[in-house]
Design a protein around this motif. Structure first.
Motif, PDB file in Angstrom:
ATOM      1  N   PHE A 110     134.995   2.672 -20.299  1.00 19.57           N
ATOM      2  CA  PHE A 110     133.728   2.919 -20.632  1.00 19.57           C
ATOM      3  C   PHE A 110     132.752   1.813 -19.719  1.00 19.57           C
ATOM      4  N   THR A 111     131.575   2.313 -19.269  1.00 18.64           N
ATOM      5  CA  THR A 111     130.740   1.381 -18.545  1.00 18.64           C
ATOM      6  C   THR A 111     129.312   1.636 -18.833  1.00 18.64           C
ATOM      7  N   ILE A 112     128.768   0.178 -19.203  1.00 15.92           N
ATOM      8  CA  ILE A 112     127.394   0.192 -19.627  1.00 15.92           C
ATOM      9  C   ILE A 112     126.660  -0.241 -18.637  1.00 15.92           C
ATOM     10  N   SER A 113     125.318   0.428 -18.293  1.00 14.22           N
ATOM     11  CA  SER A 113     124.397   0.166 -17.257  1.00 14.22           C
ATOM     12  C   SER A 113     123.027   0.173 -17.676  1.00 14.22           C
ATOM     13  N   ARG A 114     122.276  -0.375 -16.951  1.00 15.29           N
ATOM     14  CA  ARG A 114     120.833  -0.215 -17.353  1.00 15.29           C
ATOM     15  C   ARG A 114     119.986  -0.191 -16.120  1.00 15.29           C
ATOM     16  N   ILE A 139     130.664  -1.276 -29.330  1.00  9.51           N
ATOM     17  CA  ILE A 139     131.260  -0.745 -28.191  1.00  9.51           C
ATOM     18  C   ILE A 139     130.972  -1.426 -27.157  1.00  9.51           C
ATOM     19  N   ALA A 140     129.672  -1.617 -26.566  1.00  7.55           N
ATOM     20  CA  ALA A 140     129.383  -2.409 -25.475  1.00  7.55           C
ATOM     21  C   ALA A 140     128.005  -3.004 -25.454  1.00  7.55           C
ATOM     22  N   SER A 141     127.746  -3.968 -24.610  1.00 12.30           N
ATOM     23  CA  SER A 141     126.420  -4.678 -24.728  1.00 12.30           C
ATOM     24  C   SER A 141     126.049  -5.077 -23.258  1.00 12.30           C
ATOM     25  N   ILE A 142     124.796  -5.056 -22.910  1.00 18.91           N
ATOM     26  CA  ILE A 142     124.302  -5.693 -21.575  1.00 18.91           C
ATOM     27  C   ILE A 142     123.114  -6.666 -21.847  1.00 18.91           C
ATOM     28  N   THR A 143     123.174  -7.754 -21.213  1.00 23.15           N
ATOM     29  CA  THR A 143     121.975  -8.845 -21.301  1.00 23.15           C
ATOM     30  C   THR A 143     120.848  -8.329 -20.285  1.00 23.15           C
ATOM     31  N   ARG A 144     119.889  -9.279 -20.560  1.00 21.95           N
ATOM     32  CA  ARG A 144     118.574  -8.971 -19.699  1.00 21.95           C
ATOM     33  C   ARG A 144     119.363  -9.304 -18.286  1.00 21.95           C
ATOM     34  N   SER A 145     120.092 -10.138 -18.129  1.00 21.12           N
ATOM     35  CA  SER A 145     120.699 -10.674 -16.803  1.00 21.12           C
ATOM     36  C   SER A 145     121.621  -9.800 -16.172  1.00 21.12           C
ATOM     37  N   GLY A 146     122.136  -8.861 -17.131  1.00 23.70           N
ATOM     38  CA  GLY A 146     123.187  -7.887 -16.529  1.00 23.70           C
ATOM     39  C   GLY A 146     124.715  -8.268 -16.922  1.00 23.70           C
ATOM     40  N   ASN A 205     115.839  -8.757 -25.275  1.00 24.28           N
ATOM     41  CA  ASN A 205     116.873  -9.571 -24.591  1.00 24.28           C
ATOM     42  C   ASN A 205     118.216  -9.156 -24.007  1.00 24.28           C
ATOM     43  N   GLY A 206     118.658  -7.896 -24.936  1.00 24.73           N
ATOM     44  CA  GLY A 206     119.808  -7.196 -24.842  1.00 24.73           C
ATOM     45  C   GLY A 206     119.900  -5.917 -25.363  1.00 24.73           C
ATOM     46  N   MET A 207     120.699  -5.364 -24.803  1.00 29.77           N
ATOM     47  CA  MET A 207     121.123  -3.722 -25.267  1.00 29.77           C
ATOM     48  C   MET A 207     122.351  -3.508 -25.473  1.00 29.77           C
ATOM     49  N   GLY A 208     122.618  -2.546 -26.321  1.00 27.39           N
ATOM     50  CA  GLY A 208     124.040  -2.112 -26.720  1.00 27.39           C
ATOM     51  C   GLY A 208     124.367  -0.838 -27.245  1.00 27.39           C
ATOM     52  N   TRP A 209     125.603  -0.461 -27.290  1.00 29.69           N
ATOM     53  CA  TRP A 209     125.987   0.853 -27.966  1.00 29.69           C
ATOM     54  C   TRP A 209     127.019   0.415 -28.905  1.00 29.69           C
ATOM     55  N   TYR A 210     126.901   1.291 -30.071  1.00 28.27           N
ATOM     56  CA  TYR A 210     127.557   1.119 -31.332  1.00 28.27           C
ATOM     57  C   TYR A 210     128.069   2.534 -31.685  1.00 28.27           C
ATOM     58  N   ARG A 211     129.086   2.578 -32.233  1.00 25.62           N
ATOM     59  CA  ARG A 211     129.457   4.076 -32.941  1.00 25.62           C
ATOM     60  C   ARG A 211     129.906   4.028 -34.376  1.00 25.62           C
TER      61      ARG A 211
END
Length: 113
Positions: free
Chosen positions: A66-70, A47-54, A31-37
């Motif tokens: 920072f820019t998150i992408s998939r 830090i950042a997250s991105i959902t299935r829809s972007g 459903n979603g992905m993200g970065w943590y530190r």
């Protein structure tokens, strides 16, 4: 689903680094992905997250840098620009489905001159 993070390293202040997280397994269940530190002596932080829809979301401390992408090839990335010494930490990728949550193994980012 299993995750493998890579791309960390040593970079000078003001430099850039790109982290990637490879996804192994059923990407359709995510459903979603993200970065943590997590820095030494501190709690793990978002830090950042991105959902299935972007749809993306960022912590205030990294917004604009920072820019998150998939992509469609089972890889999530984090482009990190204008790095600061306080960005030094172990970075973890995360993926979440409806009833599960999984982490990658972490990759070290060190910002130092």
């Amino acid at each position: 689903v299993q995750l493998q993070a890579y791309g960390g390293g040593l970079v000078q202040p003001g430099g850039s680094l790109r982290l990637s997280c490879a996804v192994f397994g059923s990407i359709f269940s995510i459903n979603g992905m993200g970065w943590y530190r997590q820095a030494p002596g501190r709690l793990r932080e978002f830090i950042a997250s991105i959902t299935r829809s972007g749809t993306t979301s960022y912590a205030d401390s990294v917004k604009g840098r920072f820019t998150i992408s998939r992509d469609a090839l089972n890889t999530m990335s984090l482009q990190m620009n204008s790095l600061k010494p306080e960005d030094t930490a172990v970075y973890y990728c995360n993926a979440a489905g409806t009833r599960w949550n999984t982490w990658g193994q972490g990759t070290q980012v060190t910002v130092s001159s």
